[in-house]
Design a protein around this motif. Structure first.
Motif, short mmCIF file in Angstrom:
data_model
loop_
_atom_site.label_atom_id
_atom_site.label_comp_id
_atom_site.label_asym_id
_atom_site.label_seq_id
_atom_site.Cartn_x
_atom_site.Cartn_y
_atom_site.Cartn_z
N MET A 256 -5.44 19.71 -6.54
CA MET A 256 -3.86 19.21 -6.74
C MET A 256 -3.36 18.23 -5.78
SD MET A 256 -1.65 22.72 -8.08
CE MET A 256 -0.58 21.54 -8.77
N MET A 257 -3.50 18.46 -4.37
CA MET A 257 -3.04 17.82 -3.38
C MET A 257 -3.08 16.35 -3.30
SD MET A 257 -3.77 20.21 -0.21
CE MET A 257 -4.95 18.75 0.43
N GLN A 258 -4.28 15.74 -3.50
CA GLN A 258 -4.49 14.13 -3.59
C GLN A 258 -4.06 13.70 -5.01
OE1 GLN A 258 -4.77 12.28 -0.74
NE2 GLN A 258 -5.08 14.19 0.50
N ASN A 259 -4.26 14.53 -6.05
CA ASN A 259 -4.22 13.96 -7.39
C ASN A 259 -2.67 14.05 -7.85
OD1 ASN A 259 -6.92 13.88 -7.69
ND2 ASN A 259 -7.28 15.75 -8.28
N LEU A 260 -1.91 14.57 -6.99
CA LEU A 260 -0.38 14.45 -7.43
C LEU A 260 -0.05 13.12 -7.01
CD1 LEU A 260 0.80 17.98 -6.80
CD2 LEU A 260 1.06 16.76 -8.77
N VAL A 261 -0.58 12.54 -5.66
CA VAL A 261 -0.08 11.32 -5.22
C VAL A 261 -0.73 10.30 -6.35
CG1 VAL A 261 -0.20 9.71 -3.40
CG2 VAL A 261 0.14 12.08 -2.83
N LEU A 262 -2.03 10.39 -6.49
CA LEU A 262 -2.81 9.54 -7.25
C LEU A 262 -2.23 9.29 -8.49
CD1 LEU A 262 -5.15 7.81 -7.54
CD2 LEU A 262 -6.37 9.75 -8.39
N CYS A 263 -1.75 10.13 -9.21
CA CYS A 263 -1.11 10.09 -10.80
C CYS A 263 0.24 9.05 -10.55
CB CYS A 263 -1.05 11.29 -11.37
SG CYS A 263 0.44 12.42 -10.80
N THR A 264 1.05 9.42 -9.45
CA THR A 264 2.43 8.56 -9.38
C THR A 264 2.02 7.12 -9.05
OG1 THR A 264 2.61 9.28 -7.03
CG2 THR A 264 3.66 10.58 -8.62
N GLN A 265 1.09 6.81 -8.05
CA GLN A 265 0.64 5.45 -7.83
C GLN A 265 0.15 4.62 -8.86
OE1 GLN A 265 -2.37 6.31 -4.77
NE2 GLN A 265 -0.90 6.21 -3.18
N ASN A 266 -0.40 5.19 -9.99
CA ASN A 266 -0.70 4.50 -11.06
C ASN A 266 0.55 4.17 -12.15
OD1 ASN A 266 -2.99 3.76 -12.75
ND2 ASN A 266 -2.31 5.53 -14.00
N GLN A 267 1.63 4.51 -11.53
CA GLN A 267 2.53 4.32 -12.55
C GLN A 267 3.76 3.10 -11.99
OE1 GLN A 267 3.80 6.34 -15.32
NE2 GLN A 267 1.79 6.68 -15.21
N VAL A 268 3.54 2.81 -10.85
CA VAL A 268 4.55 1.88 -9.97
C VAL A 268 3.79 0.50 -9.76
CG1 VAL A 268 5.82 3.54 -9.42
CG2 VAL A 268 4.10 2.93 -7.85
N SER A 269 4.77 -0.40 -9.55
CA SER A 269 4.29 -1.80 -8.98
C SER A 269 4.03 -1.81 -7.53
CB SER A 269 5.27 -2.81 -9.41
OG SER A 269 6.51 -2.48 -8.82
N PRO A 270 3.23 -2.80 -7.16
CA PRO A 270 2.64 -2.91 -5.74
C PRO A 270 3.92 -2.66 -4.57
CG PRO A 270 1.59 -4.39 -6.98
CD PRO A 270 2.45 -3.88 -7.84
N GLU A 271 5.04 -3.36 -5.07
CA GLU A 271 6.11 -3.21 -3.97
C GLU A 271 6.83 -1.94 -3.74
OE1 GLU A 271 7.87 -5.17 -7.86
OE2 GLU A 271 5.95 -5.29 -6.80
N ASP A 272 6.33 -0.93 -4.74
CA ASP A 272 7.13 0.41 -4.66
C ASP A 272 6.11 1.48 -4.10
OD1 ASP A 272 9.66 -0.10 -5.21
OD2 ASP A 272 9.23 -0.15 -7.43
N LEU A 273 4.91 0.92 -3.99
CA LEU A 273 3.90 1.91 -3.60
C LEU A 273 4.12 2.83 -2.45
CD1 LEU A 273 0.37 -0.10 -4.05
CD2 LEU A 273 1.05 2.08 -5.15
N GLY A 274 4.61 2.28 -1.58
CA GLY A 274 4.98 3.08 -0.16
C GLY A 274 6.05 3.76 -0.41
N ALA A 275 7.19 3.57 -1.05
CA ALA A 275 8.14 4.50 -1.26
C ALA A 275 7.87 5.81 -2.18
CB ALA A 275 9.57 3.66 -2.04
N THR A 276 6.97 5.31 -3.38
CA THR A 276 6.28 6.29 -4.31
C THR A 276 5.56 7.27 -3.53
OG1 THR A 276 6.54 4.68 -6.02
CG2 THR A 276 5.27 6.84 -6.46
#
Length: 526
Positions: A400-420
């Motif tokens: 769960m730990m890393q994959n919860l971050v991974l699935c959200t990074q797949n949803q946003v544009s590069p400029e929002d990667l840090g915040a997401t």
């Protein structure tokens, strides 16, 4: 990025107003990526080591400094709280400033907090130093995800998330063992638990300077300091409330009304500030995305389970089973082995298939089952049985730990990667901070209750509850055998209750992941 791959990220050319993505040019080789990530993974190792290395030393530390269960809880919670409060800030700064400079700054903050923590003469000073450490760890935790996302395409990210998960697991298993050995070694002592991470941090600084070269786009920014203060104050007030409620004052009291009401007002102020801020620390628009909202909620609940599973084991092994700090670390190996295996294997398979949802759901289910099984343990539970229960929980957490971050990074544009990325880590840390604080208070109450019941059954052979230490950690070796047996039973049953109360939170996290819509990981730009 590594100096050997100028074509991978072609410099600060202004595209999209942020760092370029590796797919804008020729792809980096695995060797080039690993070289660029080497310092980052070392920094991540330092971040996790700072919290795990003291876990098995804490009963000895708190005993030497004259603290009790409340101090024990706050030494852990203080670091989690500052990490939680600053994670979104680090993530936002990563969207605006040099990521390399930020991660190096986080390492320097960590070093300063660690050195002073090793010199602490009382629990108050130690807790304050843990706050400083937590600020640095918050930066290392958030920025490791952000930098990896800036260099690697989503489809390939699963593989490298698995590597970060393995580093996390290595620090998690190595930390308690190292901390136990240091604490049990007379010529070192527990203070070296804080000093030992400093050389690793210094090495990470040098490696990052040589291997990590990311383009920087400079522009005018406005940091949302008001938002950072309001969210920190709101969370802090809630943690103070759950720590002392039921002990220093009743749950239904004016203190409860004041603290909860104050936290609600501060939280409302935070939401209002974020809605109006030009550069919000947590952009509320991100939560219009269903995946980000659900992943954040799942991270909140899994954070409770994750930290409950690591923080209270040291008390169980040392106070319920009478083991040394070193052996306490050895006994947690089944849980860490499960975490290493599942995080690495899931990352590799996700990279090949692009599918991640089944891993999240399965991980939530296994974590729930593992915590439920741990809720049945007692001070004399068979070692093999305890190991199986811990392994099941470790397998679930690793998925769960890393994959919860991974699935959200797949949803946003590069400029929002840090915040997401930082938002998901923020909610996981928030869950951990609230969970450790609340469950620590529960543990103290349950241990007291079980001890009083046990001493009453002993009759004349027992001791008055006040004779056992007045809230301080007991020295089991100095107690008569019948009283020692009562305390061991009380701590065994009390820690089991903590695990049992954590299981519903893991179940909620599992249910939440069922509603996340699976979008296969992209092979191109984020």
């Amino acid at each position: 990025m590594a100096t050997t791959t100028p074509s991978g990220l072609r410099g600060a050319d202004g595209r999209a107003g942020r760092d370029a993505h590796p797919d804008d040019g020729p792809s980096m080789t695995h060797r080039q990526i690993m070289k660029a990530l080497s310092g980052l993974m070392l920094g991540m190792f330092v971040a996790i080591l700072s919290s795990t290395i003291v876990s098995n030393a804490l009963p000895r530390i708190i005993g030497d400094l004259g603290g009790g269960q409340s101090a024990y809880t706050w030494v852990v919670t203080a670091a989690l709280l500052s990490m939680t409060a600053t994670t979104p800030l680090w993530g936002k700064l990563a969207d605006q400033f040099s990521k390399k400079l930020l991660v190096q700054s986080a390492l320097l903050i960590y070093i300063a907090g660690s050195v002073v923590a090793g010199l602490a003469q009382n629990t108050g000073t130690l807790i304050a130093c843990r706050v400083v450490q937590g600020i640095g760890v918050g930066g290392l935790t958030a920025l490791s995800q952000v930098i990896m996302a800036a260099m690697i395409a989503p489809r390939e990210r699963g593989r490298y998330s698995g590597y970060l998960g393995a580093v996390f697991a290595a620090a998690t298993v190595g930390g308690p063992l190292l901390g136990g050995v240091i604490t049990d070694t007379d010529w070192l002592g527990w203070r070296w638990c804080f000093y030992v991470g400093v050389p690793f941090a210094l090495i990470a600084l040098v490696v990052l300077q040589k291997t990590l070269k990311l383009p920087v786009v400079r522009r005018r920014v406005k940091v949302d300091w008001t938002g950072a203060f309001l969210i920190s104050a709101a969370v802090s007030l809630l943690l103070v409330w759950v720590t002392f409620a039921g002990d220093d004052y009743a749950w239904a009291s004016w203190q409860t009304a004041a603290m909860v009401g104050g936290a609600v007002v501060l939280g409302a102020g935070f939401l209002l500030t974020e809605a109006r801020a030009s550069e919000p620390i947590i952009p509320l628009r991100l939560f219009r995305n269903r995946t980000i909202t659900l992943a954040s909620a799942a991270s909140l609940f899994v954070g409770v389970a994750m930290f409950a599973g690591t923080v209270f084991f040291s008390q169980y092994f040392q106070l319920a089973r009478g083991l040394s700090p070193t052996m306490s670390g050895v006994m947690t190996i089944p849980m860490i082995a499960g975490l290493v295996l599942s995080s690495t294997v899931s990352g590799l398979i996700i990279t090949r298939t692009g599918r991640w949802k089944s891993w999240l759901v399965t991980g939530g289910a296994l974590t729930t089952v593992g915590l439920g099984l741990l809720g049945t343990i007692r001070h004399d539970t068979e070692t093999w049985q305890l190991g199986v229960h811990m392994a099941v929980m470790g397998l679930g957490l690793g998925m769960m730990m890393q994959n919860l971050v991974l699935c959200t990074q797949n949803q946003v544009s590069p400029e929002d990667l840090g915040a997401t990325s930082s938002v998901v880590v923020f909610f996981r840390s928030l869950g951990g901070a609230i969970g450790v604080s609340a469950l620590g208070a529960v543990l103290g109450t349950r241990v007291t209750q079980y001890t009083e019941d046990g001493l009453a059954e002993l009759g004349p052979r027992g001791a008055a509850p006040g004779e056992i230490g007045g809230g301080a950690f007991p020295d089991l070796a100095a107690l008569p055998e019948p009283v020692r047996a009562v305390l061991e039973s009380a701590y065994g049953h009390g820690v089991a209750d903590v695990f049992l109360y954590s299981a519903p939170f893991a179940l909620v996290a599992c249910v939440v992941t069922l509603f996340i819509k699976e979008v296969p990981l992209k092979s191109g730009k984020a």
